[in-house]
Structures are given as C-alpha cells and as structure tokens.
Motif scaffolding. Structure first.
Motif, PDB file in Angstrom:
ATOM      1  N   GLU A   1      -1.641   4.046  -5.229  1.00 13.99           N
ATOM      2  CA  GLU A   1      -2.727   5.019  -5.215  1.00 13.99           C
ATOM      3  C   GLU A   1      -2.859   5.702  -6.583  1.00 13.99           C
ATOM      4  O   GLU A   1      -3.946   5.806  -7.152  1.00 13.99           O
ATOM      5  CB  GLU A   1      -2.453   6.057  -4.121  1.00 13.99           C
TER       6      GLU A   1
ATOM      7  N   ILE B   1       0.864  -1.181   0.000  1.00 13.97           N
ATOM      8  CA  ILE B   1       0.000   0.000   0.000  1.00 13.97           C
ATOM      9  C   ILE B   1       0.894   1.222   0.000  1.00 13.97           C
ATOM     10  O   ILE B   1       1.471   1.606   1.016  1.00 13.97           O
ATOM     11  CB  ILE B   1      -0.941  -0.039   1.218  1.00 13.97           C
ATOM     12  N   THR B   2       1.055   1.806  -1.183  1.00 18.94           N
ATOM     13  CA  THR B   2       1.980   2.933  -1.323  1.00 18.94           C
ATOM     14  C   THR B   2       1.358   3.982  -2.224  1.00 18.94           C
ATOM     15  O   THR B   2       0.300   3.768  -2.823  1.00 18.94           O
ATOM     16  CB  THR B   2       3.297   2.490  -1.980  1.00 18.94           C
ATOM     17  N   LYS B   3       2.046   5.095  -2.329  1.00 15.00           N
ATOM     18  CA  LYS B   3       1.597   6.173  -3.195  1.00 15.00           C
ATOM     19  C   LYS B   3       1.526   5.740  -4.641  1.00 15.00           C
ATOM     20  O   LYS B   3       0.676   6.186  -5.402  1.00 15.00           O
ATOM     21  CB  LYS B   3       2.600   7.330  -3.094  1.00 15.00           C
ATOM     22  N   VAL B   4       2.465   4.881  -5.033  1.00 12.75           N
ATOM     23  CA  VAL B   4       2.489   4.401  -6.404  1.00 12.75           C
ATOM     24  C   VAL B   4       1.187   3.675  -6.727  1.00 12.75           C
ATOM     25  O   VAL B   4       0.570   3.887  -7.763  1.00 12.75           O
ATOM     26  CB  VAL B   4       3.670   3.433  -6.610  1.00 12.75           C
TER      27      VAL B   4
END
Lengths: 608, 608
Positions: free
Chosen positions: A489, A484-487
């Motif tokens: 998202e 679960i990361t910004k990438v």
C-alpha cells in the motif's frame, strides 16, 4: 548507532582532519614502530647463515665472521643510500617513487608491487613465527595455531586503526625491551669471553682450511644472512608520518636503527661463532646462546619472552608501511581510490584492513606454516632495494648537484651489492623464489588496467557542451508485489506520487496462487493495473526481467523512463535482517546490474 | 550473464517445478546417499570399543563381544522404532516432528536443533577424517589439510546443488564398493577361522576373569561403540525425497541399511576379537585386519581405498538430511524463511550452502583436527533418538491404534536404551560433551525469537481498513553530488522528473574545495539549489544525515516525503566495481537503515 558505539570503543573517537599534525611521530616512537621488522630479524638471520654452513660441518663455522662482515657492509651501504633517498624524496614512497621518477612507471610498479606483496608476507610470516613460539610453550594450544595467529593479526589491526601514535606508544616497550635484552646478552657474553670464562677450543680458528666448501655454498649462506636486512626500507616509505622536519627526523631514525641493528647482529654473530653454537631443530641459536651465557635463569626467559614478542610485532612494520605505499600507488591511479581515504583516526584504514585480510588469508591457506615463504619475502625486498639505488644513480647523473660524484658512488655501491644479492637468491634458491617472476608481471598488468579504467571513466564523465543531455518526458513505475500488505500500500502511494504510469507485478510459482492474487487484487485496488507472471522455474528475477524488457520498448516509444520500486523491510534489530530481504536484495542487484532501470528502495520500518 | 553460464556449468540447467517427481529416489539410490554416514562408522566404531578396553589390556578384549551384541540390540531397537516413525510420519522430519507433535514445541526444538548441529559436525568430522587418510598417503600435502578438506566440502556441495538424483548416481559406486570390500574381508576372514588358518591362541576366551575391569569402563566402551550408530536417523528425515509410495520405500531402505550395518559391524567386531587385533596409534584396526587376512596385496588396498572414500562421503548424509530438517523448522517459522526455497535443481540450496559454510568454518577453526568433536557429535544424535522414541510412546498411549501395546513396547525399549546411552555419555565423557548443555538452550531460544519476529511482522503487515494509509502531497529530492559530471547531470534530470523540490548537496573536506564548488555550480546550474556542507571529520555520512534531519522537519510541515537520489556506476567489467561505488554504497546503506527516507539508485553505465 550501536555499530558506532562499538567502533568507538574499539578504535577511539574520530579525529578532525586538522589534528593530523598531532598524529605525527618523533624519532623514538618512530624507531619503535618502524624498526620492529628489521630488529626482529636478528633473532633468525644469524641462525640462517649457520644452518647453511652446518651442511659442511662445525669446521666451516668460522666463515660466519667474514659473511657477517659482508652483511654489515651491505647494511652500511643501504643505510647511507636510504639516507640520500629520504632527503631527495621527503614525501615518502621510497623505492616506488624513486624508481618511478627515474626509471619509468613500469619499474616503479615492479618496485612498489613487490613491496606491497612483501608487507603482506611480513605480516603472515612474523605472526606465524610468534604464534609458533607461543604454542611451543603451551602445546595444548597447538591445534589452534591458525586461529591464534589470525587473532593476533586482528589485534595488531585494531591497534593500527586506533592511530599511528597510539600504536607507537604501545609498541615502544616491547621493542626497547628486546633491544635491552639482547644488549645485556652481548655485553655479558663478551665479558665472559674477555675474562676467559669460555674456552677458545669451542670454535675453529678463522682461516682454518675447510674441505668441501664451495663459493656457491658461501653465497647461499650470505644471502641467508641478508634476510636480517629486510625491513630496513620501511622508514623511507613512512617519511610523511614524521614530525617536522620530516626528512631530518626520518634520517635520524634510520641511522639509529642501522646502528642498533649493526650492534645486535654483529654481537650475536660473534658470540655464536666464539661459543661454537650449532643450529638445532628444536632450539634456536639465540636460546642456546642465552642458556650458555646466563644459565636458565630469569635473564634467559627475559631474552626468550621479548624475542617471541618482537616476532609478532615485526608485523607492525608492515602495517605502518603498506598503507603509505598504497596511498602513493593510488594517487597515481594504480590502485583503487579507496586507499586514499583517511579513517576516523586519520590512519589510512582501507590499506590497514586490506593488509589484515590478505595476511589472514595467507595464514589460513598455509595452515600457519609460513616459513616456506621466507626466501620469497627476502627476494621481494632486494628487488626494490636494487631498483631504488639504480634510480638514485640516474638522478645524480641527470641533476648533478653539489657533491654528486660522492653521492653517486654510495648508491652505485648499494646497487651493485643488492643486485648481487638478488642474483645470488635466484641462483641458489630458485625453487623457492621463482614465484616472484609470475606475480610481479601480474601486479604490473593489473595496475595498468586499473589506471586505464580510471582514465576512461574520467573521460566519460566530462561534460561536453556539444552533447545534448537526456530528456525524458515521463516516468513508468513498476512495483513488484508479493501479496496484499501495508508495505504494498505504501509503495503504491509513493509510485503514484512520482510516476505517470503505475504497474504492479506479481510472480506466481503455481497457477493457483496466480488466480487467487488476481481475484483479491481486483477487489482491493481495481484502479491499479496488476500484471501476473507465472514462473515455471521458481525464479523471481527472470520473469520480472522479461517484463521490464517489454515495458522498456513501450516506454521508449513515449520517451518515458522506467523506475522499479522495491520495498525493503527495515528491521528493528540488525539480526532480523537475516530473516528477510533476500529476494528484494537479489532483485535490486539484478536490476541495477543487468537492466537499464532506476531502482527505488522504499523502506518499511518494522516496529517489533 | 557470465555468472549464469558459470552457474549452469557448475550445477546444471534449471529444472521446472513440475519435474520434482523425477528427482525422487528409489531404494538403491537412497541407500547410497543416506547410509554413507552410518556405514562409514563401522570403519571406526569397533576400534573405539577396543581403545577403551585396551586401557586394561589384551585380556579384556573378549568383552568386545558382549558389547558388540549390546550395540546390535540397540541397532535393532532403533531400526524397528524408526520403521514405526516413518509410517506414522510419512512427511519426514524424524525426531523434530515426532518430538514436537507429541512432547511439545520446546522438546521438538531440542531434537531438531541437536540434529542440525550434528549434521554440521558430521560433515566437518568425516571430511577431516578422509583428508587425514589422503594426506597420510601423501605426507607432502599435510600442511594443506585445511585447504584440501574445504575443497572436498565444496565438491560435495556442488554435487548436492546439482540435485539429489545426480548425487545419488555418483555416490552409489563408492558406497557399494565399500560394502563389497568389507563383505569380502569378513567372508575370507571367517573362512580362515573356520578352516583353522588362524590359531585360537591369538585371543583370550570369552568369560576369562579380568582383574581391574569396572562397570564404568565397560559402559564407556559401550558408549564408544554406539558411535557406530550415528546416521541411522537420516532416512526418517528424508522421507519426502523418496519415490511413491514414500513411506514404504523409506522403510525398505532403512531395513536394508540396518541389515548391512549389522553384518559389517558384527563381522568386524568378531574378527577383531578372534584375530586378537589391538588398536595402534599409527594403523587402524581395519587396516591391521585386512593386512592379516589378505596380506598387503590388491585386496588390502581395495579395502583401504574404499574406506578413505566412504569417510569423505559420509558427509553427504548430512547434505541430504540437513536441508530437509531445515525446511521442517522453517515452515514452522523457527528458522529463516529462505530455507524453504528450492534452487534451480529443485534441492533446498540455502540449506545446502549454509551447511557447507558452517562446516568449512568448523574445519578452519579446528585447523582440520576435528576428532575431538566426535563424542559431542554422538551425544547430539542420541538426544533426538531418545526424544523421538519417547514421543512415539506418548503417541501410542493417546491414539491406541490396533496392536498399540506391541508398538509401544518397541519404542519403550528403544527409549530406555537410548536414554541409557545418553546418561552413559554424560557420566563417562562429561568433559567432552558438556558443550551440548550450553548450545541446545541457545538454539531453542534463538528459534523462539525467530518465530516471535515472524509473527510480529505478519501482524504489522495486515491491512486493517480502519487505519488511514499514508498520504503525501509532494516529494523533496535530495541529490548528493561529488563534482560536476555527466552523472550529476543525469541525476538532476531524473530528480526534476519525480520531485517537486530538488536540492543538490555537496560535502567538502576542506574550505577551499567548498568555495570552488560553489563558484563552479553557480555558473553551471544557477537554477538548482546547491547546499555545501563542511566535514571536519572526513565523514560523508554524518553531514548528509544532519542535513536530511533538517530537511525532514521542513518537509513534514508541508506533508512532503523525502527521496535521496544516489548515482551508481555500473562498470563494464565486474572487477571494476572494486574501483568505485564504495561511498555511494555506504551512503545508501546508511540512509536506508538510519534515516526514514526513500533511496533511489540512478545507474550510470560506463562504456569502457
């Protein structure tokens, strides 16, 4: 951008297509870059003849004079025939084009294929020879022979990528200096002979009876002498590189080259005979001759230095001729299309780079000892020589232009002599040249397969109005996620923008991380469907592939297409790439090649 | 799929993660794969000592006995200290982990970095030595030294990719046969000495006064003898590969290795002295000894054959230890993450392949003459030896467990001796080892940069609730087209499916084709916007990039994102790839790296 700057520093700023004319060659520059191969061979050709004769003894050396005259006759025939070829085929291509248009495509491919291989051999052999000369002078460098030879090939490659005129300007000096050095040697040598400085006893008179001499041996010696003629065909391949009028300039270059070659070759042959020089393992004939005529003074080192230089630069002829020949084959679809692209400096860069890589590989495989390839390389020249002469004979018989009988006679003589040389090669050196009989059919076969492929592709791409084009009604977007990361998202946002259904997929290598991911996801994005896949074999690709198979079945029911979204880190420094992207790269390649899905790369730019 | 089949044939079917336990090693197998490096060094270590002593003369050879005793003391100290290290650090990592935890991360990196480089050197040096042994027997193979050595490295690589137990099974035979051969040699030799077969006059008595001997020379001889100890540390790096109880099995392996090594080394040292064997350029000391003891019969060839074999297989120790060490560094983020992945057969394939490639490069660069690297390689072992001993001293002082004074004493002696050896190396062979002083700081620097990068990435990827995620309202799709084909038709269809605006872009290299394309397009797809770009420099990338810059500005106004659709041929046969895709590949890489756009690859499957 740093790559662009580096490239510019190395090969210079790009040139416009309209500047092509300015990259053309005049006679003097062309002579420098196209004749280095042919001229350099006078450094070893006469020696090859003497080596064969020395198996009988010093007494047989007078045969080098009739053999030399034979080689000169062959040279004259070749120059005259190539003169006719250039006028008849001003767009270049030499042996390939001539053989193809008159004897059929397979014969053309045999001629073209053997020349292509030959230019690779030229580069490997001549650079290795030059390297040997360098490391003989500095023995502590000897263990690095392969590295030095490879670096020399790379330097010549860069020179050629910079463009044909620039390489001509750089190369003109060493070539002309070599010619100057050998001419001085010959003039001084003949002067000494004429003024009686050299006693006539040092050689056996012409016509002395030699016990044990055989026709086989003489033919073998003659064929060795013919290796001095390799490189003569280079001009005919490079006609389009000349300034206008192309054909006329090319013919003038060819004739000048022929005259210089004839002078150097016969001078060295004559002096070696008259001075009674015998080939020695540790010192070349040319070096012995220079030492005898000049003593070991400045002039001696001048001859030796320019000889070493021209041996390396002989490779350059390959670099001029190979790319042009590749263009001819590629425009007939017998070689990959990429050989047709002109690089930044208007040279055919892909041909130049291919030649460079293959010759470096040869140097590595043979550990820098490429002498064993010389006979292979000589036969690889005489096959196309013979085919192109034969092609010209057919042409004259078909077209019958004014004076065709004379022209035909010239090519007929050329064809007969070169054919004889080929036969002599096979008869006397079969153990060294048999490999040609294997690789030529392979080349012809591969060229045909390439052409068949291009033809088939052209057929498949044609739009026929009768066929209904694809019509999908929606798009299922699959997003493999690693956490679960910004990438993730970002990728999910884009997936929603382009897709009608979005599915996130997570591959777990153990049950624990599988459960953890499910819980965290439910909290973070409860509205996006997550599928977790357990992989017992630690493979990322196989579970994803199996899931895509399932998804495809469902999508097909609704006439939906499937896209897979793969995030990719764009690192701030190029070397950081090495620290990422291995799995996403593999996944992308696997999906593109093995699954029928569209793959979208969503870049994520790292700021540090 | 053919690739998968090929891979399976080569390295075997994939193993499940849960099968990891079955891949663990027992003592006997571990001894085979982890001791080949150390044991093989008895084939050249004693000889190195005699070579240094022979600069004085035969009279100085008795010094080989005290020097040999010195080496045995050092060996005992090393074995005892590594025994303590293994118990203290049962998860492996040896010098790296020990130095890092007790002396700080930079010291750990120095130890780990020098071992990593050292394993690469081990592989290159030992395979080259084995190749020399082979080509000495078959001189006609000599020009292919580099190729043969590279093939041997590749074979060992495949063996290791097949998994650790399998390579142990294959390697056990040659290693034990070598031990058997040398033991027979020693036993028969000592029997002959004891029964008076060998006259005592063949050697100078111990204690003879030797004129011209210097401490410097003796230290140099001692340091040469220490090269027989390289490879002793390998067990401590590979502890996690052992069957349970790991530490206990590892220690037993270590001690057995130490005993065998001590027997072989002292036996050879003693017999070489007693038989008065002097090193000769063309024949090894071991070969002379076997010839003297056995005569040139079957046993002689048995010794020679197993020696050649073990020299090649010494490389295998590097293949066992390098990947484990790389895992340790990578899990601390000092090396790329990819070193953490287990391959199909549960080995750390990326480490194995990296080692293979770098050692082949070394072999190529040195043209197979890697002897000059031996001192570099010895010093690269003794630096981590010293650091790990020092680390243990600190550990005992901090933790003070039961009996710590004794333990500390052992490590203190070990540290002092190994430090002395390092100092001797620098003092007596500086010209051959100075390179260490350059590459170690570079390795430490690079490791820090890698860690800094990973830390920075972790930081950037964290999702902070405060930050607003990206929100695009639409998608502009740009489709570069090369003509009017089915591929373009497919791509445009997909573009319409995912995009709100679709623009086709055509790059023309001349004005004529530009005009022609515009006309044909207007007829074919009048409803899709076509932009034609003229490229004076024959570049595809630059005009497209410029157009994307313009499009980006416009898209930003409407808060749209930009996607570029690149069609890619999926050829039916893999080699056909070579005939296509060059421009689409370049365009894709350029856009991904240089422009902030999403790149979608639309596959077009060729049926022929």
């Amino acid at each position: 951008m740093r790559y662009t700057m580096f490239k510019r520093a190395l090969i210079g700023k790009p040139l416009k297509t309209s500047e092509l004319g300015e990259q053309r060659l005049g006679v003097l520059k062309a002579l420098a870059i196209l004749s280095s191969d042919a001229l350099s061979s006078v450094a070893y050709g006469p020696e090859q003849v003497l080596i064969v004769l020395s198996t009988i003894g010093l007494i047989a050396f007078w045969y080098s004079i009739p053999i030399g005259i034979g080689v000169l006759i062959l040279l004259t025939a070749l120059i005259l025939s190539y003169r006719q070829i250039i006028f008849a085929y001003p767009h270049g291509g030499g042996a390939y084009i001539v053989s193809k248009s008159n004897l059929g495509k397979n014969t053309g491919l045999v001629a073209g294929g053997s020349l292509l291989v030959d230019y690779i051999l030229t580069v490997a052999v001549s650079v290795s020879a030059g390297t040997d000369a360098i490391t003989s002078a500095f023995p502590q460098l000897h263990p690095f022979n392969v590295v030095i030879a490879s670096v020399l090939v790379i330097l010549i490659t860069i020179l050629n990528l910079r463009g044909v005129t620039e390489s001509a300007s750089v190369l003109a000096y060493p070539v002309y200096l070599f010619v100057l050095a050998v001419v001085i040697l010959i003039v001084v040598g003949i002067w000494q002979v004429a003024t009686g400085h050299i006693p006539a006893e040092s050689h056996t008179p012409i016509g002395t009876v030699v016990p044990g001499i055989s026709l086989f041996l003489l033919l073998r010696a003659f064929s060795s002498g013919c290796s001095a003629l390799t490189g003569v065909e280079a001009v005919s391949n490079a006609v389009p590189n000349f300034k206008e009028p192309e054909a006329k300039n090319a013919v003038n270059t060819l004739i000048m080259m022929g005259i210089i070659l004839a002078i150097l070759f016969s001078g060295i042959m004559f002096l070696a005979y008259y001075l009674g020089i015998a080939p020695k393992g540790e010192e070349t004939v040319l070096s012995q001759m220079a030492a005898k005529i000049f003593g070991r003074n400045f002039l001696y080192y001048f001859v030796q230095g320019t000889t070493a230089l021209i041996l390396v630069l002989a490779a350059n002829t390959g670099f001029s001729a190979f790319p042009m020949l590749a263009v001819n084959l590629a425009s007939d679809k017998y070689l990959p299309r990429m050989f047709l692209n002109r690089g930044d400096r208007l040279g055919y860069s892909n041909g130049i780079i291919t030649l460079s890589i293959t010759s470096i590989l040869l140097i590595i495989v043979f550990g820098g000892n490429t002498e064993q390839l010389i006979p292979l390389y000589a036969v690889g020249v005489f096959i196309p020589f013979t085919l192109s002469q034969t092609g010209m004979i057919i042409k004259w018989m078909k077209e019958k232009p004014a004076g065709w009988v004379f022209k035909l006679t010239i090519n007929l003589i050329g064809a007969l002599i070169t054919l004889t040389v080929v036969i002599i090669f096979f008869a006397t050196k079969f153990s060294q040249v048999w490999f040609v009989l294997i690789f030529l059919p392979i080349i012809v076969f591969v060229c045909h397969r390439i052409k068949r492929h291009y033809d088939a592709v052209g057929e498949q791409l044609r739009i026929m109005s009768s066929e209904a084009p694809l019509k999908f009604e929606g798009n299922v977007v699959i997003v493999p996620v690693a956490g679960i990361t910004k990438v993730v998202e970002n990728s999910l946002h884009y997936a929603n923008l382009i897709g009608d259904t979005v599915i996130a997929v997570y591959v777990a290598f153990d049950r624990e991380s599988e459960k953890k991911m499910e819980e965290k996801w439910a909290e973070w994005k409860p509205d996006v469907r997550l599928v977790t896949l357990y992989s017992a074999y630690r493979s990322l690709l196989r579970p994803v592939a199996r899931f895509i198979d399932l998804a495809e079945e469902k999508a097909a029911e609704n006439n939906f297409t499937i896209s897979v979204l793969i995030p990719q880190f764009i690192t701030k420094r190029r070397w950081h790439d090495f620290l990422h992207n291995q799995s996403s790269l593999l996944l992308r390649l696997y999906l593109i090649y093995q699954k029928n899905v569209i793959v979208t790369t969503v870049p994520y730019r790292l700021k540090k």
